[in-house]
Design a protein around this motif. Structure first.
Motif, PDB file in Angstrom:
ATOM      1  N   MET A 188       9.734   3.536 -11.902  1.00 14.76           N
ATOM      2  CA  MET A 188      11.031   2.865 -11.736  1.00 14.76           C
ATOM      3  C   MET A 188      11.774   2.849 -13.072  1.00 14.76           C
ATOM      4  O   MET A 188      11.213   2.472 -14.100  1.00 14.76           O
ATOM      5  N   ASN A 189      13.026   3.287 -13.044  1.00 18.57           N
ATOM      6  CA  ASN A 189      13.821   3.302 -14.272  1.00 18.57           C
ATOM      7  C   ASN A 189      14.151   1.886 -14.730  1.00 18.57           C
ATOM      8  O   ASN A 189      14.507   1.027 -13.916  1.00 18.57           O
ATOM      9  N   LYS A 190      14.024   1.655 -16.020  1.00 18.03           N
ATOM     10  CA  LYS A 190      14.389   0.355 -16.595  1.00 18.03           C
ATOM     11  C   LYS A 190      15.906   0.196 -16.564  1.00 18.03           C
ATOM     12  O   LYS A 190      16.640   1.121 -16.890  1.00 18.03           O
ATOM     13  N   ILE A 191      16.365  -0.978 -16.137  1.00 16.11           N
ATOM     14  CA  ILE A 191      17.813  -1.240 -16.117  1.00 16.11           C
ATOM     15  C   ILE A 191      18.319  -1.315 -17.555  1.00 16.11           C
ATOM     16  O   ILE A 191      17.758  -2.026 -18.387  1.00 16.11           O
ATOM     17  N   LYS A 192      19.366  -0.575 -17.845  1.00 18.17           N
ATOM     18  CA  LYS A 192      19.925  -0.572 -19.198  1.00 18.17           C
ATOM     19  C   LYS A 192      20.900  -1.728 -19.375  1.00 18.17           C
ATOM     20  O   LYS A 192      21.734  -1.983 -18.509  1.00 18.17           O
ATOM     21  N   ASP A 193      20.759  -2.427 -20.478  1.00 21.82           N
ATOM     22  CA  ASP A 193      21.689  -3.506 -20.828  1.00 21.82           C
ATOM     23  C   ASP A 193      22.956  -2.910 -21.429  1.00 21.82           C
ATOM     24  O   ASP A 193      22.890  -1.970 -22.218  1.00 21.82           O
ATOM     25  N   VAL A 194      24.102  -3.475 -21.048  1.00 21.63           N
ATOM     26  CA  VAL A 194      25.366  -3.187 -21.724  1.00 21.63           C
ATOM     27  C   VAL A 194      25.974  -4.531 -22.105  1.00 21.63           C
ATOM     28  O   VAL A 194      26.242  -5.371 -21.237  1.00 21.63           O
ATOM     29  N   GLN A 195      26.154  -4.754 -23.382  1.00 26.12           N
ATOM     30  CA  GLN A 195      26.693  -6.018 -23.861  1.00 26.12           C
ATOM     31  C   GLN A 195      28.214  -5.912 -24.004  1.00 26.12           C
ATOM     32  O   GLN A 195      28.747  -4.819 -24.230  1.00 26.12           O
ATOM     33  N   PHE A 196      28.881  -7.067 -23.877  1.00 23.79           N
ATOM     34  CA  PHE A 196      30.346  -7.125 -23.974  1.00 23.79           C
ATOM     35  C   PHE A 196      30.764  -8.057 -25.109  1.00 23.79           C
ATOM     36  O   PHE A 196      30.278  -9.185 -25.211  1.00 23.79           O
ATOM     37  N   THR A 197      31.674  -7.589 -25.945  1.00 28.06           N
ATOM     38  CA  THR A 197      32.349  -8.456 -26.917  1.00 28.06           C
ATOM     39  C   THR A 197      33.759  -8.705 -26.402  1.00 28.06           C
ATOM     40  O   THR A 197      34.502  -7.763 -26.120  1.00 28.06           O
ATOM     41  N   GLU A 198      34.114  -9.972 -26.268  1.00 28.24           N
ATOM     42  CA  GLU A 198      35.430 -10.370 -25.739  1.00 28.24           C
ATOM     43  C   GLU A 198      36.437 -10.486 -26.882  1.00 28.24           C
ATOM     44  O   GLU A 198      36.168 -11.143 -27.896  1.00 28.24           O
ATOM     45  N   THR A 199      37.610  -9.872 -26.700  1.00 28.17           N
ATOM     46  CA  THR A 199      38.602  -9.797 -27.789  1.00 28.17           C
ATOM     47  C   THR A 199      39.856 -10.649 -27.590  1.00 28.17           C
ATOM     48  O   THR A 199      40.741 -10.614 -28.425  1.00 28.17           O
ATOM     49  N   VAL A 200      39.927 -11.413 -26.501  1.00 27.90           N
ATOM     50  CA  VAL A 200      41.202 -12.088 -26.193  1.00 27.90           C
ATOM     51  C   VAL A 200      41.667 -13.021 -27.305  1.00 27.90           C
ATOM     52  O   VAL A 200      42.873 -13.190 -27.522  1.00 27.90           O
ATOM     53  N   LEU A 201      40.737 -13.611 -28.044  1.00 26.92           N
ATOM     54  CA  LEU A 201      41.117 -14.577 -29.078  1.00 26.92           C
ATOM     55  C   LEU A 201      41.517 -13.921 -30.401  1.00 26.92           C
ATOM     56  O   LEU A 201      41.934 -14.601 -31.324  1.00 26.92           O
ATOM     57  N   ARG A 202      41.378 -12.588 -30.494  1.00 22.52           N
ATOM     58  CA  ARG A 202      41.773 -11.897 -31.720  1.00 22.52           C
ATOM     59  C   ARG A 202      42.550 -10.610 -31.419  1.00 22.52           C
ATOM     60  O   ARG A 202      43.766 -10.604 -31.372  1.00 22.52           O
ATOM     61  N   ASP A 203      41.856  -9.527 -31.141  1.00 29.33           N
ATOM     62  CA  ASP A 203      42.548  -8.244 -31.090  1.00 29.33           C
ATOM     63  C   ASP A 203      43.485  -8.109 -29.904  1.00 29.33           C
ATOM     64  O   ASP A 203      44.505  -7.436 -29.998  1.00 29.33           O
TER      65      ASP A 203
END
Length: 465
Positions: free
Chosen positions: A1-16
């Motif tokens: 069984m393939n390991k589920i890959k993590d994808v992390q998110f950085t939220e930019t609404v307060l800056r960029d």
């Protein structure tokens, strides 16, 4: 069984996000009510400080940027806070001495920053050295940045060698920063695997939706090994900002990736920001022009924030009709000056020179002092040699320095402290003054004067009661 890959998110609404769409005009009071919910979403980080927020806070909003950071940190108990730092330029527009760099990073971490994304406008790693040393010293995470751009010298091999230098310099992670939204799926498919050949550090990808390809770029980036992507909550996404957090989270989850984001809370956050966006649209601070896709970004390679600044400059000069002409001039100036990436402060400098060239009717008739300093080597080494005939027009036979520019600077924190001691009460106040002397002094006078007035009024009221 393939390991589920993590994808992390950085939220930019307060800056960029709001920096790119409306020149960084979001107020602290508009951020605070939603922060506790944002803290529960599951973001990898929230980018909330640095970039133009420091300048805009004191210049346009009459807010203390340090106080904003402290107020955000009070409400963010779980999610790391991230800032953008311009290397030796910090958050200003010149190189600062190493002691100022050290003090600024000390206070940034002390007031709540966890991750410091450091870039240099020329990808000159010497201009990141002092930042890396300070972030390590004060216990932060230093993310070193590749400013992505396109030119004959900016090849995959160039970026591979740069990544190796940044890894050796002490990076905790690497960011591919695509300011103009010009990183295509075709390139990213080659770039990330090449970078991963020379580093095992986490790779974050930052792009803008300007050209209309950002979602495709992110999807491809994730497929070939990117660990983290930068997105903006939907009301402040798209156009010159980042693609929408919710949309990418849904799509990547369907494809079998683990995003760690709570979608119900994302909806609440989006609902919170919708009326704020509507307000700024109504006030014409958020220009609809910045919300539209412009594939010409792939041709002119101009970042979203730079597009809005150029348009604003021309509007002030009552010359909006010359916008396209200026856009065509930008890549010409960039080539003349050694293909610098279009990121702060180079984007402002190249953009201003392009505006001058067009409006004056003669190329390099008017030359900003910053361009002269750049050509003299005071910002670092250009990616490619500057056109010799242009160099002579700009600085004549002046000497060009080749060493690390900050090595020419004497320590300056104590000097700044003496200059502003009658007004400044904290090291943070001194750093406001150091970044922007005239503006900072005016701001600090008003800040403490208004507090005196308020305190006198409280005393008077208490006496009456």
């Amino acid at each position: 069984m393939n390991k589920i890959k993590d994808v992390q998110f950085t939220e930019t609404v307060l800056r960029d996000a709001h920096q790119s769409l409306m020149a960084t005009r979001l107020k602290t009071e508009e951020m605070l009510p939603i922060l506790e919910k944002m803290d529960k979403v599951g973001y990898h980080a929230i980018e909330c400080w640095g970039g133009a927020t420091f300048d805009a806070s004191i210049r346009f909003l009459n807010e203390d940027p340090w106080e904003r950071l402290r107020e955000i940190k009070k409400r963010m108990k779980h999610t790391p806070l991230q800032m953008l730092l311009r290397g030796q330029n910090l958050l200003g527009y010149r190189h600062y001495a190493d002691d100022i760099v050290d003090k600024f990073i000390e206070k940034s971490i002390e007031n709540g920053i966890d991750i410091i994304r450091v870039f240099d406008a020329l990808n000159d790693s010497r201009n990141m050295e002092a930042c890396v040393k300070a972030v390590k010293k004060y216990g932060g995470h230093v993310q070193l940045t590749i400013c992505y751009t396109i030119s004959p010298i900016h090849t995959i091999d160039y970026y591979k060698k740069l990544t190796k230098r940044l890894d050796e310099l002490g990076a905790d992670s690497i960011c591919i920063k695509d300011m103009a939204g010009i990183l295509t799926p075709f390139v990213v498919k080659k770039l990330i695997p090449a970078i991963k050949e020379v580093t095992s550090l986490p790779i974050e990808v930052h792009t803008h939706a300007t050209s209309g390809i950002s979602e495709m770029t992110y999807l491809t980036a994730v497929q070939v090994g990117a660990d983290i992507i930068d997105t903006a909550i939907s009301p402040f996404s798209g156009g010159t900002s980042q693609p929408a957090t919710e949309s990418l989270s849904i799509v990547l989850t369907e494809l079998g990736y683990e995003t760690h984001l709570k979608k119900d809370i994302l909806e609440e956050i989006a609902d919170y920001f919708k009326p704020i966006k509507d307000h700024y649209l109504k006030e014409m601070i958020l220009d609809p022009k910045m919300m539209t896709v412009d594939p010409k970004a792939l041709i002119y390679q101009v970042p979203g924030g730079m597009l809005s600044n150029l348009y604003s400059q021309l509007k002030q000069a009552n010359a909006q009709e010359r916008y396209e002409e200026v856009l065509r001039e930008v890549p010409k100036v960039r080539e003349d000056l050694g293909f610098p990436p279009l990121v702060t402060p180079m984007s402002q400098m190249i953009g201003t020179q392009a505006v001058f060239n067009v409006l004056s009717g003669e190329r390099y008739k008017m030359i900003p002092n910053e361009i002269k300093d750049y050509v003299r080597g005071l910002y670092g080494t250009p990616p490619a040699p500057i056109n010799e005939s242009i160099r002579k027009i700009i600085i004549g036979n002046d000497e060009v320095i080749t060493g690390r520019p900050a090595d020419l600077l004497e320590p300056e924190f104590e000097k700044q402290k003496k200059e502003i001691k009658a007004i400044a009460k904290t090291d943070e106040d001194i750093l406001i003054y150091a970044m922007f002397p005239q503006l900072g002094e005016t701001f600090l006078k008003e800040k403490y004067q208004s507090k005196k007035i308020i305190n006198k009024e409280v005393i008077r009221i208490n006496a009456v009661m």
